[in-house]
Design an enzyme around this catalytic site. Structure first.
Site, mmCIF file in Angstrom:
data_model
loop_
_atom_site.group_PDB
_atom_site.id
_atom_site.type_symbol
_atom_site.label_atom_id
_atom_site.label_comp_id
_atom_site.label_asym_id
_atom_site.label_seq_id
_atom_site.Cartn_x
_atom_site.Cartn_y
_atom_site.Cartn_z
ATOM 1 N N ASP A 237 6.727 14.725 13.790
ATOM 2 C CA ASP A 237 6.319 15.936 14.526
ATOM 3 C C ASP A 237 6.159 17.173 13.648
ATOM 4 O OD1 ASP A 237 9.036 16.480 14.136
ATOM 5 O OD2 ASP A 237 9.404 17.091 16.207
ATOM 6 N N CYS A 362 11.079 20.824 17.368
ATOM 7 C CA CYS A 362 12.391 20.219 17.122
ATOM 8 C C CYS A 362 13.457 20.736 18.082
ATOM 9 C CB CYS A 362 12.853 20.520 15.705
ATOM 10 S SG CYS A 362 11.786 19.913 14.395
#
Length: 372
Positions: A237, A362
């Site tokens: 990501d 995150c």
């Protein structure tokens, strides 16, 4: 910041070798029948809520704890303008967290160790019209951060709190390891999954088969990633993100930046995507998401995560980091606006969060469904 010699994610400017051999995309083996009706939706689909976690420990964040709490509170309040937000906090810290976030954020007393909700909250596939949660056995990123006993229990606690079924798996992983287009394709890094610190003795094919089973995906695209140079072993990501089936935004170093492990990982991912197709058999369109000029970044340190790819798509909005290089910030916002038309692009300053080795994505976890 962490009980580890490695930051959670380090942007290195010096040239270093990629810690994993280049690998191509995985083949498309048959999907287990039990997973045929299961589907992992894309982040741009409707959310019932977003989860964040309250940074709990001065032993992790030291003198930066007040600053990172302020940023998490600001991020929670900003997302709450668009959808329900649940902030997980240790019971003894819940009142202080509620005061910091205000009435638009729901604070739920669930013990946590740190703020990385993407990695500790369950991954939420849907099956037969119901949302369930896959518990990926959080292990402090392969034992690199201790203690992590509270974060290890977050997935079970969240599922119990909201009455959702728990899907068990033998895979040890984190939510930041996975990126899906909602149409059967999953992108992952080999460095963070086929790794003895998480899934010792398991082959890539075994892991792929289990991912297809528990997430309901049909095609897994494997990137080499970056092994051993940050606490996540190179989560996807911060590297590559879908904006639609077949469309990938790929992190790219700023022009003139010396090559390093991260830029080599991006080059390898580009090669994989150029020679792969999604679950629908169609080739990928790859769009560069160029990092800011390191010399123009304002308030971020050498160990900070400097990647626009760590954006978060919420209901009617997209949250993107703002780094202080006006040209690069505006370019990233324009690209995301083009990819997500009709959504408000919300730039967010996250220097304290980034210094801890993560970013907006995150720090957040989406749960699919209609907001209540």
């Amino acid at each position: 910041m962490f009980d580890s010699s490695l930051p959670r994610r380090t942007v290195l400017r010096a040239a270093t070798a990629v810690g994993a051999a280049a690998v191509g995309s995985a083949g498309c083996s048959p999907v287990p029948a039990a997973a045929a009706a299961r589907r992992l939706g894309a982040e741009w689909e409707s959310h019932a809520r977003t989860y964040l976690s309250w940074p709990a420990s001065k032993s992790i964040w030291a003198e930066d704890l007040p600053a990172v709490r302020e940023e998490i509170a600001s991020l929670a309040k900003a997302i709450a303008d668009f959808e329900p937000v649940v902030l997980l906090a240790r019971p003894e810290q819940a009142d202080a967290a509620q005061q910091a976030c205000g009435d638009t954020v729901e604070v739920v007393p669930i013990p946590v160790d740190d703020l990385w909700a993407r990695d500790t909250v369950p991954v939420f596939p849907e099956e037969a019209g119901k949302v369930a949660g896959v518990d990926f056995n959080f292990s402090g990123w392969g034992g690199k951060q201790n203690p992590h006993d509270k974060d290890n229990a977050v997935a079970r606690s969240v599922l119990s709190e909201y009455g959702l079924a728990r899907t068990e798996t033998w895979i040890t992983a984190e939510g930041g390891s996975f990126e899906t287009d909602g149409a059967g394709t999953l992108m992952v890094t080999e460095s963070s999954l086929v790794n003895d610190n998480r899934n010792k003795g398991r082959s890539r094919q075994e892991i792929e088969d289990e991912l297809k089973k528990v997430l309901g995906v049909r095609k897994v695209i494997w990137f080499a990633g970056v092994r051993g140079e940050d606490i996540t072993d190179g989560h996807v990501d911060c590297l590559a993100r879908f904006t639609a089936p077949g469309v990938v935004l790929l992190d790219k170093a700023a022009p003139g930046t010396p090559a390093d492990s991260w830029s080599r990982a991006a080059d390898q991912a580009r090669s994989v995507l150029a020679n792969s197709a999604g679950a629908d058999g169609k080739p990928f369109e790859v769009i560069d998401l160029v990092q800011p000029d390191p010399d123009k970044v304002d308030g971020y340190g050498e160990d900070s995560v400097i990647s626009y790819a760590n954006f978060y798509v919420a209901n009617k909005s997209v949250f993107v980091p703002k780094f202080g290089d006006a040209t690069a910030d505006e370019r990233a916002q324009r690209i995301l606006g083009e990819q997500f038309p009709g959504r408000e692009i919300v730039p967010v300053e996250i220097s304290a969060i980034a210094a801890g080795g993560g970013g907006i994505h995150c720090s957040t976890r989406d749960q699919p469904g209609q907001p209540s």
